[in-house]
Design an enzyme around this catalytic site. Sequence first.
Site, PDB file in Angstrom:
ATOM      1  N   HIS A 270       0.833  -1.210   0.000  1.00 45.87           N
ATOM      2  CA  HIS A 270       0.000   0.000   0.000  1.00 45.87           C
ATOM      3  C   HIS A 270       0.871   1.265   0.000  1.00 45.87           C
ATOM      4  O   HIS A 270       0.579   2.234   0.703  1.00 45.87           O
ATOM      5  CB  HIS A 270      -0.955   0.000   1.197  1.00 45.87           C
ATOM      6  N   ASP A 333      -0.215  -5.555   5.780  1.00 48.26           N
ATOM      7  CA  ASP A 333      -1.248  -6.316   5.083  1.00 48.26           C
ATOM      8  C   ASP A 333      -1.080  -6.210   3.580  1.00 48.26           C
ATOM      9  O   ASP A 333      -0.449  -5.291   3.061  1.00 48.26           O
ATOM     10  CB  ASP A 333      -2.634  -5.805   5.481  1.00 48.26           C
ATOM     11  N   GLU A 334      -1.655  -7.156   2.881  1.00 50.93           N
ATOM     12  CA  GLU A 334      -1.836  -7.129   1.428  1.00 50.93           C
ATOM     13  C   GLU A 334      -0.579  -6.642   0.700  1.00 50.93           C
ATOM     14  O   GLU A 334      -0.611  -5.672  -0.048  1.00 50.93           O
ATOM     15  CB  GLU A 334      -3.049  -6.261   1.065  1.00 50.93           C
ATOM     16  N   CYS A 335       0.526  -7.329   0.963  1.00 44.59           N
ATOM     17  CA  CYS A 335       1.800  -6.992   0.311  1.00 44.59           C
ATOM     18  C   CYS A 335       2.165  -8.104  -0.670  1.00 44.59           C
ATOM     19  O   CYS A 335       2.792  -9.097  -0.284  1.00 44.59           O
ATOM     20  CB  CYS A 335       2.901  -6.818   1.357  1.00 44.59           C
TER      21      CYS A 335
END
Length: 768
Positions: A270, A333-335
């Site tokens: 992000h 998160d969400e890497c």
Amino acid sequence: MQWAGLGMWVALTLSACTPTKREVGNLNVIPQPQEVVQNFQENPFVIHSGTKIVYPAGNEKLERTAEFLASYIKEATGLTVQCTTENKESDAIILSVDTAIKQKEGYRLEVTSNNIRLAGGSEAGVFYGIQTLHKSMPVTKDRESASAIPAGIVNDYPRFDYRGFMVDVGRHYFPVSYLKQIIDMLALHNINYFHWHLTEDQGWRIEIKKYPKLTEIGSTRPRTLMDWSTREYDETPHSGFYTQEEAKEIVKYAADRFITVIPEVDLPGHMMAALASYPELGCTGGPYEIPCEWGVFPDVLCGGNTKALEFAKDVLNEIMDIFPSPYIHIGGDECPKVRWKECPKCQAKIRELGLKDTPKHNKENRLQTYFMAEVGKVISERGRKMLGWDEMLEGGLAPGATVMSWTSPRGGIETVRLHHNAIMTPIQYLYFSNPTYNRIKGTKSLERVYTFEPVSDELTEEEKQYIIGAQGCIWTEWTRDSLKMEWQILPRMAALSEIQWTEPAHKDFDGFLNRLPALLAIYKDRGYDFRQDIYDVTIQVVPEEQEGKAKVFFLTFDNAEVHYTLDGSEPNAQSSLYTDTLHLDKDAVIQAIAVRPQGNSSISKEEIHFNAVTMKPATLNVEPHKSYTFQGGSTLTDGLYGDLNYRSGRWVGFYGNNPDITIDMQEPKEISSAFINTLLNPGDAIFGATGLKIEISDDGKVFREIASKKIPVLEKGTKMQIRKEEISFDKVKTRYVRIIAETTSKLPAWHSMPGKNAFLFVDEIGVE
């Protein structure tokens, strides 16, 4: 005579303005205190202009708290009361700290007709006590009534030390003035942590003096996606960031209300806004653009680049200069690891560290753990604690990390079994901006939040101690303004507050609904744009399986008068009045309204469709997915059809096995066709049936097949939809029918997760 006349005129004027009646509140507020004993034998404490709020001289925090209470009284009653350090025993609200109260955030409240004594285990405890006073005080402003608080005793303290709420300002920027209103909202609900999500792919919102381009470039995107389906954009550039002085202003504003601000800089994913500002921090070197859409993007900070790690440490050091919070949130998160797998620097760092794939973690995930641990050292050196999302578990937890479990409660369970602290914030219950869950209306929306239990029964008593709290979250991809923000938050924040504050033994959803109107009155008085569907009628349909009928109830949170129709016509105050349970055995379009003195609610609607097995006993011969079981077999024969929201409770989800349902029609009947109603949502790996088989039995034990068919696997490009799969056969008489549907065995090559299991969702089955 002139002076006497003037005095008489003043007396008459005051008499005319004095309220002729009083409205008495209730000490049972939201969140429900741990112990309330109301004394109805004694007169209540009536608030009037002569009431004084007494605080100890020299205690600045209690002086400020006294002023808050005076402002709440002004807000609710229109009266201005004085704060003082002078001793006063009557017509007084007396604030103090009592170290004999064991819980630091606990308080003891004693209300008599003569005075109110409020003592806290600390100044924070007193602050929560005045919130209870505030909420137990009827809103009487502009009425001919005095506001009165009932006599009684409250002993109260919070269940969890961590009671949080998160606001994402990365997707959409909100001004300082509005964030202060949000903080006031948190204070009203006894929430003590404001989690401030400051950075995102779509915008960097906090000034970092060592890296000025983060706000010069990274705080502005050229346009914003408005609608996924139409690809419609708002072409207006979206921008905004907070100076360090503005952030400190928010920190102080919150601290005055005993709320701690937790900053979040999401690492190492992000980070598109940061990469657009400093492209040398990415694996490819760019150029990068700030995305104008939502989602997860492959470009992240380079895990093997010393400059990227130095950047992360520098940013967090400045963040810690601004925010005194004990926790510093670093995301995690969400890497995606797509770039890391191809990046020479990342692979060189993996070799340098000797990282290998393990059965649980691949080497790229372990590289992220290394990166986070290095960042964590900077945080721990400053005496702070590292906080992150549950994807940090993927490569093994960094030492000392506290995990926010968002993907499901499982992350929190796994965390505490590793003896790390966990904060429960699962998307299925506590994400208030999720469009899927926002389609759940009225009291059902509240119940979904209220019934979540953060501490799983799976845990041992020792493990349970590591669950330190719960948090609600608002993500702002589709939240552009305060109107939408408040509609999503309220009144579900009230349900959240009772999860966070109240011991489970003292929680009761019906009681919560009975206490809600008083809090809604405060929302109205403050001008909050809360969800109005709370006033609508909830229609409950329960199968009476032995009778083959639908039992229908109408519910409102405040027991309002309900009028209904069954033929699809719009109800009004002259329609049938609901007085007792309805029992239906044929198709009906049920519509209902709540009729109140202040106006009628919106229309609530429910349709029931009958076939030969509707409202009949249904047995699932295989286990559905544990997250999508709902009411089990009865969900499939209740005559109620779902929409495209597979989490609504209308759909039963099967994963990796074939739906297999036996229905007892309770007497032999002639049948000649059957169907299942399925949901297609390829993006979420929800595929249709690939086959259908019908078996029958006279005794429910020995079955024989009478029909089957094959159904093609979904093609690429299939849109989200509901599909009815039917099969016909020669007429046959039987009592028991067994319907077996074949699930797509593996997701096809064109899917983003080829080879993985597919879901099959069914909302209704039928036989004719």
